[in-house]
Design a protein around this motif. Structure first.
Motif, PDB file in Angstrom:
ATOM      1  N   ALA A 106       5.782  11.083   7.510  1.00  0.00           N
ATOM      2  CA  ALA A 106       5.931  11.041   8.637  1.00  0.00           C
ATOM      3  C   ALA A 106       4.619  10.857   9.631  1.00  0.00           C
ATOM      4  CB  ALA A 106       6.794  12.234   9.136  1.00  0.00           C
ATOM      5  N   ALA A 107       3.599  11.786   9.159  1.00  0.00           N
ATOM      6  CA  ALA A 107       2.498  11.670   9.910  1.00  0.00           C
ATOM      7  C   ALA A 107       2.032  10.610   9.699  1.00  0.00           C
ATOM      8  CB  ALA A 107       1.745  12.965   9.593  1.00  0.00           C
ATOM      9  N   GLU A 108       1.564   9.821   8.545  1.00  0.00           N
ATOM     10  CA  GLU A 108       1.078   8.552   8.319  1.00  0.00           C
ATOM     11  C   GLU A 108       1.824   7.539   9.128  1.00  0.00           C
ATOM     12  OE1 GLU A 108       1.871  10.786   6.115  1.00  0.00           O
ATOM     13  OE2 GLU A 108      -0.142  11.307   4.894  1.00  0.00           O
ATOM     14  N   ALA A 109       3.297   7.670   9.099  1.00  0.00           N
ATOM     15  CA  ALA A 109       4.018   6.713   9.622  1.00  0.00           C
ATOM     16  C   ALA A 109       3.485   6.785  11.274  1.00  0.00           C
ATOM     17  CB  ALA A 109       5.514   7.127   9.660  1.00  0.00           C
ATOM     18  N   ILE A 110       3.554   7.652  12.069  1.00  0.00           N
ATOM     19  CA  ILE A 110       3.092   7.811  13.536  1.00  0.00           C
ATOM     20  C   ILE A 110       1.868   7.216  13.388  1.00  0.00           C
ATOM     21  CG2 ILE A 110       2.474   9.452  15.174  1.00  0.00           C
ATOM     22  CD1 ILE A 110       4.819  11.483  14.128  1.00  0.00           C
ATOM     23  N   ALA A 111       0.887   7.392  12.662  1.00  0.00           N
ATOM     24  CA  ALA A 111      -0.413   6.915  13.014  1.00  0.00           C
ATOM     25  C   ALA A 111      -0.218   5.149  12.995  1.00  0.00           C
ATOM     26  CB  ALA A 111      -1.197   7.306  11.730  1.00  0.00           C
ATOM     27  N   ALA A 112       0.393   4.731  12.074  1.00  0.00           N
ATOM     28  CA  ALA A 112       0.768   3.279  11.908  1.00  0.00           C
ATOM     29  C   ALA A 112       1.520   2.875  13.098  1.00  0.00           C
ATOM     30  CB  ALA A 112       1.338   2.814  10.530  1.00  0.00           C
ATOM     31  N   LEU A 113       2.396   3.467  13.514  1.00  0.00           N
ATOM     32  CA  LEU A 113       3.300   3.120  14.577  1.00  0.00           C
ATOM     33  C   LEU A 113       2.514   3.101  15.975  1.00  0.00           C
ATOM     34  CD1 LEU A 113       6.319   4.814  13.684  1.00  0.00           C
ATOM     35  CD2 LEU A 113       6.197   2.318  13.567  1.00  0.00           C
ATOM     36  N   GLU A 114       1.683   4.292  16.174  1.00  0.00           N
ATOM     37  CA  GLU A 114       0.779   4.153  17.397  1.00  0.00           C
ATOM     38  C   GLU A 114      -0.052   3.013  17.622  1.00  0.00           C
ATOM     39  OE1 GLU A 114       1.175   6.315  19.748  1.00  0.00           O
ATOM     40  OE2 GLU A 114       2.143   8.138  19.002  1.00  0.00           O
ATOM     41  N   GLN A 115      -0.517   2.540  16.403  1.00  0.00           N
ATOM     42  CA  GLN A 115      -1.253   1.335  16.599  1.00  0.00           C
ATOM     43  C   GLN A 115      -0.427   0.285  16.987  1.00  0.00           C
ATOM     44  OE1 GLN A 115      -4.698   1.024  16.226  1.00  0.00           O
ATOM     45  NE2 GLN A 115      -4.635   3.123  15.982  1.00  0.00           N
TER      46      GLN A 115
END
Length: 242
Positions: A106-115
């Motif tokens: 989930a944390a890695e997903a958020i990083a990608a989605l924020e971009q």
């Protein structure tokens, strides 16, 4: 049973594919998908992806096809290679974020989605996916804000409304969830999981009669009791799915 839903990987119309050889393979792959031949579709998308390695849409479609045949790790590698070629492509970033939600990262997903959202702040699919990832981390208030932002941009967006309802259940607010999901269920395009989530929310409020009506026999009383108890447990994080 799916409770939180991340949108499937989406791309532009296949007519936008520029490589004629790749485009013909994409058409065959789409036809195979429509007939349920997912292995054939993945094979054709693989050929198309090899023929057009810089086409972000084809790479995202290939990754989605790999997910459908259970090759999640290979799908992630496809997306990472594509992003290496086009690091700021929002479609690829969205696909990677959605894939990482599937794997529980989930944390890695958020990083990608924020971009993605830096470039496309009104992208409802990215906002919805970010909400799912936040819910997975137990950050329900932030998740609900992400869903509400998507709803403000597009009130007809069903996934973000459904996920908002479920997130409210996760944060101990089933009455609010019932209000949202009851209205959502009236839409002709509402999928079955909306009625399922509504039934669970109604059960959480103690309205067992309407809960069973909404569930339509899809969940027996014992399972429903266990679901309600688990949702009422503090610190719960939820699974994601489509």
């Amino acid at each position: 049973m799916s409770m939180l839903s991340a949108c499937a990987v989406t791309g532009a119309n296949h007519a936008s594919v520029r490589n004629p050889d790749a485009a013909s393979r994409v058409r065959v792959a789409m036809a195979a998908e429509a007939s349920g031949q997912h292995d054939v579709a993945a094979s054709m998308y693989s050929a198309a992806a090899n023929a057009a390695p810089l086409d972000a849409e084809i790479q995202a479609r290939y990754a989605a096809a790999l997910v459908r045949v259970g090759q999640v790790q290979n799908a992630e590698q496809v997306l990472l290679r594509a992003l290496n070629n086009k690091p700021r492509d929002p479609g690829l970033g969205l696909a990677l974020g959605q894939l990482r939600i599937r794997t529980g990262a989930a944390a890695e997903a958020i990083a990608a989605l924020e971009q993605v959202l830096v470039q496309r702040p009104r992208d409802t699919a990215a906002l919805n996916a970010r909400g799912v990832a936040l819910d997975l981390l137990g950050r329900h208030a932030e998740a609900q804000q992400s869903y509400r932002t998507a709803q403000a941009i597009d009130p007809s967006d069903i996934p973000s409304a459904n996920n908002l309802g479920f997130s409210l259940m996760l944060s101990g607010r089933p009455m609010e969830a019932v209000a949202i999901l009851s209205a959502l269920r009236q839409r002709t395009a509402a999928p079955l999981r909306v009625a399922t989530n509504l039934g669970i929310a109604q059960a959480m409020t103690g309205d067992s009669r309407n809960a069973q009506t909404s569930l339509g026999g899809r969940v027996d009383d014992e399972d429903l009791t266990q679901i309600v108890r688990s949702l009422a447990s503090p610190g719960l994080t939820s699974g994601a799915g489509s």
